[in-house]
Design a protein around this motif. Structure first.
Motif, PDB file in Angstrom:
ATOM      1  N   PRO A   1       0.829  -1.207   0.000  1.00 33.69           N
ATOM      2  CA  PRO A   1       0.000   0.000   0.000  1.00 33.69           C
ATOM      3  C   PRO A   1       0.866   1.261   0.000  1.00 33.69           C
ATOM      4  CG  PRO A   1       0.169  -0.864   2.224  1.00 33.69           C
ATOM      5  CD  PRO A   1       0.895  -1.847   1.342  1.00 33.69           C
ATOM      6  N   GLN A   2       0.230   2.399  -0.201  1.00 30.53           N
ATOM      7  CA  GLN A   2       0.968   3.666  -0.157  1.00 30.53           C
ATOM      8  C   GLN A   2       1.434   3.968   1.248  1.00 30.53           C
ATOM      9  OE1 GLN A   2      -1.736   6.565  -1.991  1.00 30.53           O
ATOM     10  NE2 GLN A   2       0.007   7.209  -3.213  1.00 30.53           N
TER      11      GLN A   2
ATOM     12  N   SER B   1       3.071  -6.484   5.587  1.00 29.65           N
ATOM     13  CA  SER B   1       3.382  -6.999   4.261  1.00 29.65           C
ATOM     14  C   SER B   1       3.150  -5.910   3.229  1.00 29.65           C
ATOM     15  CB  SER B   1       2.494  -8.209   3.959  1.00 29.65           C
ATOM     16  OG  SER B   1       2.856  -8.766   2.716  1.00 29.65           O
ATOM     17  N   MET B   2       4.084  -5.761   2.321  1.00 26.78           N
ATOM     18  CA  MET B   2       3.953  -4.792   1.242  1.00 26.78           C
ATOM     19  C   MET B   2       4.464  -5.436  -0.041  1.00 26.78           C
ATOM     20  SD  MET B   2       6.960  -2.181   2.472  1.00 26.78           S
ATOM     21  CE  MET B   2       6.484  -2.257   4.196  1.00 26.78           C
ATOM     22  N   ASN B   3       3.978  -4.946  -1.187  1.00 28.35           N
ATOM     23  CA  ASN B   3       4.425  -5.585  -2.412  1.00 28.35           C
ATOM     24  C   ASN B   3       4.634  -4.589  -3.532  1.00 28.35           C
ATOM     25  OD1 ASN B   3       1.985  -5.538  -4.323  1.00 28.35           O
ATOM     26  ND2 ASN B   3       1.137  -6.266  -2.401  1.00 28.35           N
TER      27      ASN B   3
ATOM     28  N   SER C   1       7.503  -8.524  -6.372  1.00 25.36           N
ATOM     29  CA  SER C   1       8.258  -8.880  -5.179  1.00 25.36           C
ATOM     30  C   SER C   1       7.452  -8.428  -3.965  1.00 25.36           C
ATOM     31  CB  SER C   1       9.623  -8.189  -5.176  1.00 25.36           C
ATOM     32  OG  SER C   1      10.338  -8.480  -3.987  1.00 25.36           O
ATOM     33  N   PHE C   2       7.635  -9.112  -2.852  1.00 27.98           N
ATOM     34  CA  PHE C   2       6.997  -8.634  -1.629  1.00 27.98           C
ATOM     35  C   PHE C   2       8.020  -8.580  -0.509  1.00 27.98           C
ATOM     36  CE2 PHE C   2       6.933 -12.314   1.060  1.00 27.98           C
ATOM     37  CZ  PHE C   2       6.714 -13.412   0.272  1.00 27.98           C
TER      38      PHE C   2
ATOM     39  N   ILE D   1      10.060   4.946   5.092  1.00 26.18           N
ATOM     40  CA  ILE D   1       9.487   4.668   3.777  1.00 26.18           C
ATOM     41  C   ILE D   1      10.262   3.507   3.171  1.00 26.18           C
ATOM     42  CG2 ILE D   1       8.898   5.572   1.508  1.00 26.18           C
ATOM     43  CD1 ILE D   1       9.003   8.378   2.678  1.00 26.18           C
ATOM     44  N   TYR D   2       9.538   2.505   2.747  1.00 26.96           N
ATOM     45  CA  TYR D   2      10.143   1.317   2.146  1.00 26.96           C
ATOM     46  C   TYR D   2       9.952   1.382   0.630  1.00 26.96           C
ATOM     47  CZ  TYR D   2      10.612  -0.457   6.843  1.00 26.96           C
ATOM     48  OH  TYR D   2      10.987  -0.615   8.163  1.00 26.96           O
ATOM     49  N   PHE D   3      11.055   1.283  -0.081  1.00 26.35           N
ATOM     50  CA  PHE D   3      11.029   1.326  -1.541  1.00 26.35           C
ATOM     51  C   PHE D   3      11.443  -0.013  -2.117  1.00 26.35           C
ATOM     52  CE2 PHE D   3      10.318   5.750  -2.375  1.00 26.35           C
ATOM     53  CZ  PHE D   3      10.883   6.445  -1.317  1.00 26.35           C
TER      54      PHE D   3
END
Lengths: 114, 116
Positions: free
Chosen positions: A8-9, A20-22, A72-73, A86-88
């Motif tokens: 998500p943003q 979890s982010m993707n 990728s996640f 912030i995760y990039f």
């Protein structure tokens, strides 16, 4: 050109929760990377992935390189306040001589409530 | 262990002025990159040096932008006749020489440019 869609943003979670982010791409990449950026600083590399299907861990962080090479996640387990940032995601494509360019997503802003 | 160093950290300038930023990479790294980051976006590639040779410039780098790395060590990025749209964080990164692969970038803390 290549575009990375990161979701998500933003996330607002309680300390101790898993996250979890993707990241998805319109085209394939040879390498996927995950960076973290804190306010006023440059991004710092967390995990690098080199093969489709690869699952790699770095402490409480786990990331996977999607089988299609287009996604990728990143998972963070048992989040703590210092996970804030912030995760990039970033992808690298070996294209002739231009294999030094990273394409970054727009980032996921993570806030952890103590 | 000294990381990538960027100066200045912040720069406020008036539209039309020229600005120059400096980057000192990690000493043994021969690869150097400039990226630009605007609010709410990820870094975008601007240019790449291997030693003193500038091997690629992004189309984002208009004619007003010039980057140099004269001795293969530090690099400068100059923006001439700045415009408000140039306001951004300018990030420098370096990576080690071969046989290391070049995907692991070490970023500096950036120079935040504000054009008034």
């Amino acid at each position: 050109g290549q575009q990375l869609n990161q979701s998500p943003q933003s996330m607002f979670i309680q300390e101790g929760e898993d996250v979890s982010m993707n990241c998805t791409s319109s085209s394939i990449f040879n390498t996927w990377l995950w960076y973290k950026q804190e306010p006023g600083e440059g991004p710092v590399l967390l995990i690098a992935l080199y093969k489709a299907g690869e699952l790699t861990s770095n402490g409480r962080l786990t990331a996977q390189f999607g089988i299609t090479r287009k996604d990728s996640f990143l998972n963070i387990s048992a989040s703590i306040p210092s996970d804030v940032g912030i995760y990039f995601c970033a992808g690298q494509l070996y294209s002739g001589g231009s294999n030094y360019k990273l394409t970054f997503g727009k980032g996921t802003l993570l806030t952890v409530n103590p | 262990d000294t990381g990538v160093s960027q100066n200045p950290r912040h720069k406020i300038t008036k539209r039309g002025q020229n600005v120059t930023f400096r980057c000192d990479p990690i000493s043994e790294h021969n690869r150097l990159y400039w990226y630009r980051q605007t609010l709410g976006q990820g870094p975008e590639f601007l240019t790449y040096f291997q030693n003193e040779a500038q091997l690629e410039k992004s189309r984002l780098l208009s004619d007003r932008f010039s980057a140099e790395r004269p001795k293969g060590s530090f690099s400068t990025l100059e923006i001439q006749r700045t415009e408000q749209g140039d306001s951004a964080m300018y990030l420098c990164a370096s990576s080690p020489p071969p046989p290391a692969t070049n995907e692991k970038l070490f970023f500096g803390s950036g120079t935040q440019l504000s054009v008034l």
